[in-house]
Design an enzyme around this catalytic site. Structure first.
Site, mmCIF file in Angstrom:
data_model
loop_
_atom_site.group_PDB
_atom_site.id
_atom_site.type_symbol
_atom_site.label_atom_id
_atom_site.label_comp_id
_atom_site.label_asym_id
_atom_site.label_seq_id
_atom_site.Cartn_x
_atom_site.Cartn_y
_atom_site.Cartn_z
ATOM 1 N N SER A 129 0.855 -1.195 0.000
ATOM 2 C CA SER A 129 0.000 0.000 0.000
ATOM 3 C C SER A 129 0.883 1.234 0.000
ATOM 4 O O SER A 129 1.624 1.487 0.954
ATOM 5 C CB SER A 129 -0.887 0.023 1.241
ATOM 6 O OG SER A 129 -1.413 1.338 1.392
ATOM 7 N N HIS B 202 -1.174 -1.283 -4.315
ATOM 8 C CA HIS B 202 -2.436 -0.981 -3.619
ATOM 9 C C HIS B 202 -2.522 0.539 -3.413
ATOM 10 O O HIS B 202 -1.620 1.157 -2.842
ATOM 11 C CB HIS B 202 -2.485 -1.716 -2.283
ATOM 12 C CG HIS B 202 -3.793 -1.587 -1.573
ATOM 13 N ND1 HIS B 202 -4.901 -2.343 -1.888
ATOM 14 C CD2 HIS B 202 -4.181 -0.775 -0.560
ATOM 15 C CE1 HIS B 202 -5.911 -2.011 -1.093
ATOM 16 N NE2 HIS B 202 -5.502 -1.054 -0.284
ATOM 17 N N ASP C 295 -4.728 3.596 -1.989
ATOM 18 C CA ASP C 295 -5.792 3.929 -1.032
ATOM 19 C C ASP C 295 -6.351 5.327 -1.267
ATOM 20 O O ASP C 295 -5.641 6.325 -1.120
ATOM 21 C CB ASP C 295 -5.237 3.855 0.396
ATOM 22 C CG ASP C 295 -5.056 2.423 0.862
ATOM 23 O OD1 ASP C 295 -6.020 1.640 0.746
ATOM 24 O OD2 ASP C 295 -3.950 2.088 1.342
ATOM 25 N N MET D 170 -8.902 8.070 0.034
ATOM 26 C CA MET D 170 -9.681 8.477 1.214
ATOM 27 C C MET D 170 -10.205 9.892 1.001
ATOM 28 O O MET D 170 -9.496 10.747 0.479
ATOM 29 C CB MET D 170 -8.803 8.448 2.462
ATOM 30 C CG MET D 170 -8.178 7.083 2.722
ATOM 31 S SD MET D 170 -7.287 7.076 4.282
ATOM 32 C CE MET D 170 -6.537 5.446 4.230
ATOM 33 N N HIS E 219 -8.407 1.073 -3.967
ATOM 34 C CA HIS E 219 -9.303 0.827 -2.835
ATOM 35 C C HIS E 219 -10.000 2.150 -2.515
ATOM 36 O O HIS E 219 -9.393 3.062 -1.960
ATOM 37 C CB HIS E 219 -8.454 0.320 -1.658
ATOM 38 C CG HIS E 219 -9.207 0.167 -0.374
ATOM 39 N ND1 HIS E 219 -8.586 -0.046 0.832
ATOM 40 C CD2 HIS E 219 -10.540 0.198 -0.095
ATOM 41 C CE1 HIS E 219 -9.487 -0.140 1.794
ATOM 42 N NE2 HIS E 219 -10.679 0.015 1.267
ATOM 43 N N MET F 181 -12.187 4.423 -0.481
ATOM 44 C CA MET F 181 -12.818 4.677 0.815
ATOM 45 C C MET F 181 -13.491 6.031 0.685
ATOM 46 O O MET F 181 -13.031 7.042 1.243
ATOM 47 C CB MET F 181 -11.754 4.662 1.929
ATOM 48 C CG MET F 181 -11.251 3.262 2.239
ATOM 49 S SD MET F 181 -9.669 3.242 3.098
ATOM 50 C CE MET F 181 -8.550 3.349 1.703
ATOM 51 N N MET G 256 -11.181 -5.990 5.576
ATOM 52 C CA MET G 256 -10.338 -5.073 6.347
ATOM 53 C C MET G 256 -9.915 -5.753 7.651
ATOM 54 O O MET G 256 -10.749 -6.300 8.384
ATOM 55 C CB MET G 256 -11.097 -3.785 6.691
ATOM 56 C CG MET G 256 -11.454 -2.886 5.508
ATOM 57 S SD MET G 256 -10.069 -2.381 4.476
ATOM 58 C CE MET G 256 -9.023 -1.489 5.631
ATOM 59 N N GLY H 235 -8.870 4.064 7.229
ATOM 60 C CA GLY H 235 -8.576 5.484 7.415
ATOM 61 C C GLY H 235 -7.112 5.781 7.656
ATOM 62 O O GLY H 235 -6.653 6.875 7.354
ATOM 63 N N PHE H 236 -6.379 4.810 8.186
ATOM 64 C CA PHE H 236 -4.984 5.071 8.547
ATOM 65 C C PHE H 236 -4.138 3.817 8.349
ATOM 66 O O PHE H 236 -4.623 2.705 8.567
ATOM 67 C CB PHE H 236 -4.875 5.514 10.017
ATOM 68 C CG PHE H 236 -5.717 6.719 10.313
ATOM 69 C CD1 PHE H 236 -5.233 7.992 10.056
ATOM 70 C CD2 PHE H 236 -7.010 6.578 10.794
ATOM 71 C CE1 PHE H 236 -6.022 9.113 10.282
ATOM 72 C CE2 PHE H 236 -7.817 7.693 11.028
ATOM 73 C CZ PHE H 236 -7.318 8.962 10.776
ATOM 74 N N GLY H 237 -2.872 4.030 8.000
ATOM 75 C CA GLY H 237 -1.916 2.929 7.983
ATOM 76 C C GLY H 237 -1.374 2.699 9.382
ATOM 77 O O GLY H 237 -1.615 3.491 10.300
ATOM 78 N N GLY H 238 -0.664 1.598 9.566
ATOM 79 C CA GLY H 238 0.051 1.358 10.817
ATOM 80 C C GLY H 238 -0.795 0.950 12.009
ATOM 81 O O GLY H 238 -0.341 1.034 13.141
ATOM 82 N N ASP I 15 -6.527 -6.456 4.161
ATOM 83 C CA ASP I 15 -5.901 -5.130 4.167
ATOM 84 C C ASP I 15 -5.932 -4.544 5.573
ATOM 85 O O ASP I 15 -6.994 -4.379 6.155
ATOM 86 C CB ASP I 15 -6.688 -4.220 3.203
ATOM 87 C CG ASP I 15 -6.099 -2.827 3.069
ATOM 88 O OD1 ASP I 15 -4.968 -2.589 3.543
ATOM 89 O OD2 ASP I 15 -6.787 -1.962 2.482
ATOM 90 N N SER J 24 2.712 -0.222 6.069
ATOM 91 C CA SER J 24 3.823 0.133 6.970
ATOM 92 C C SER J 24 4.844 -0.998 7.074
ATOM 93 O O SER J 24 6.047 -0.735 7.212
ATOM 94 C CB SER J 24 3.281 0.527 8.348
ATOM 95 O OG SER J 24 2.390 -0.454 8.842
HETATM 96 C C1 DX5 Z 1 -6.278 1.473 5.659
HETATM 97 C C2 DX5 Z 1 -5.794 1.240 4.238
HETATM 98 C C3 DX5 Z 1 -4.699 0.244 4.159
HETATM 99 C C4 DX5 Z 1 -3.445 0.672 4.860
HETATM 100 C C5 DX5 Z 1 -2.703 -0.534 5.316
HETATM 101 O O1 DX5 Z 1 -7.415 2.258 5.637
HETATM 102 O O2 DX5 Z 1 -6.859 0.780 3.430
HETATM 103 O O3 DX5 Z 1 -4.422 -0.115 2.815
HETATM 104 O O4 DX5 Z 1 -2.591 1.422 4.063
HETATM 105 O O5 DX5 Z 1 -1.613 -0.111 6.057
HETATM 106 P P1 DX5 Z 1 -0.885 -1.056 7.093
HETATM 107 O O6 DX5 Z 1 -0.371 -2.225 6.296
HETATM 108 O O7 DX5 Z 1 0.199 -0.194 7.625
HETATM 109 O O8 DX5 Z 1 -1.902 -1.463 8.099
HETATM 110 ZN ZN ZN Z 2 -6.406 -0.219 1.419
#
Ligand code: DX5
Ligand code: ZN
Length: 234
Positions: free
Chosen positions: A14, A39, A41, A43, A72, A74, A143, A148-151, A185, A208
């Site tokens: 991602s 991937h 994302d 948002m 993806h 969102m 999911m 909404g957020f990575g990590g 994901d 991440s």
């Molecule tokens: C979250 C995103 C994911 C995200 C995954 O809303 O859809 O694609 O980037 O990030 P990690 O792998 O860091 O959880």
């Molecule tokens: Zn995603």
């Protein structure tokens, strides 16, 4: 229950966790590292509380890689963005069914534009959303975190949901249905990818875990190889 082993495991870094100031280099680096998809994302600060990239950024990275781009969405509403992403070079477009008024129509629209279509289920979204549209879905994306957020940390209940959806896909195939990818994901890491794949995933997104672990030369060969090794080790 026998553990699942995919015929082909797909890894989808991602780029949410990539260096946005060097996106072209970053997508080339993941292609060189042996990733299978990019991937992407999207948002909108409405469906999710964050704001990322639109079709112009997809179009900008398109010439940098041969890899399919896995968009993806969102966003809410969904439909107006679909032709824009198809034109910008997306190959797969997934969306959250609660964000579309007419899920069946949105799936058909994606396919009519020549892309693979998928539904994304949040941790609390029931698998029942798939019931009447299985024949129009190329990808089911579960999911492992709230979007909404990575990590974020992987929610363990996703493993049971993966097993449920894997069983549904198997019975759909047994009745002559088309192939459907099962993608996961959020929260995928080196230390949990094996359990995730065994539960039924054939396509794993990792943000991440990949972009946070560069090689000395800035590439991602080691982490991609390690994720693939862990995922398929028996
Ligand atoms: C979250 C995103 C994911 C995200 C995954 O809303 O859809 O694609 O980037 O990030 P990690 O792998 O860091 O959880
Ligand atoms: Zn995603």
């Amino acid at each position: 229950m026998i553990d699942f082993l995919p015929e082909q495991l797909r890894l989808a870094p991602s780029i949410l966790s990539a260096d946005f100031a060097r996106l072209g280099e970053e997508v080339r680096a993941i292609e060189h590292a042996g990733a299978d998809l990019v991937h992407f994302d999207v948002m909108d600060n409405h469906y999710v509380p964050n704001l990322t990239m639109g079709p112009m950024v997809c179009e900008a990275i398109r010439p940098h890689v041969q890899l399919p781009i896995d968009v993806h969405l969102m966003v809410e509403p969904v439909d107006a963005l679909i032709p824009l992403f198809a034109k910008a070079g997306a190959n797969i477009i997934t969306f959250h069914p609660e964000a579309s008024r007419h899920v069946d129509r949105t799936l058909s629209m994606i396919r009519d534009l020549g892309c693979k279509a998928g539904l994304v289920l949040n941790p609390a979204t029931p698998v029942a959303w798939l019931e009447h549209v299985m024949d129009k879905v190329d990808v089911v994306l579960l999911m492992g975190v709230n979007p909404g957020f990575g990590g974020q940390k992987f929610i363990p209940a996703t493993l049971d949901k993966l097993r449920q959806v894997r069983a549904r896909i198997a019975s759909h195939r047994a009745q002559g249905g088309q192939p459907i990818w099962l993608e996961v994901d959020g929260g995928v890491k080196i230390d949990n990818i094996q359990a995730i794949v065994r539960a039924g995933a054939d396509t794993c997104v990792a943000g991440s875990a990949i972009f946070g672990a560069p090689d000395a030369d800035g590439g991602y060969r080691n982490v991609v190889a390690e994720l693939r090794h862990q995922a398929t080790a028996r």
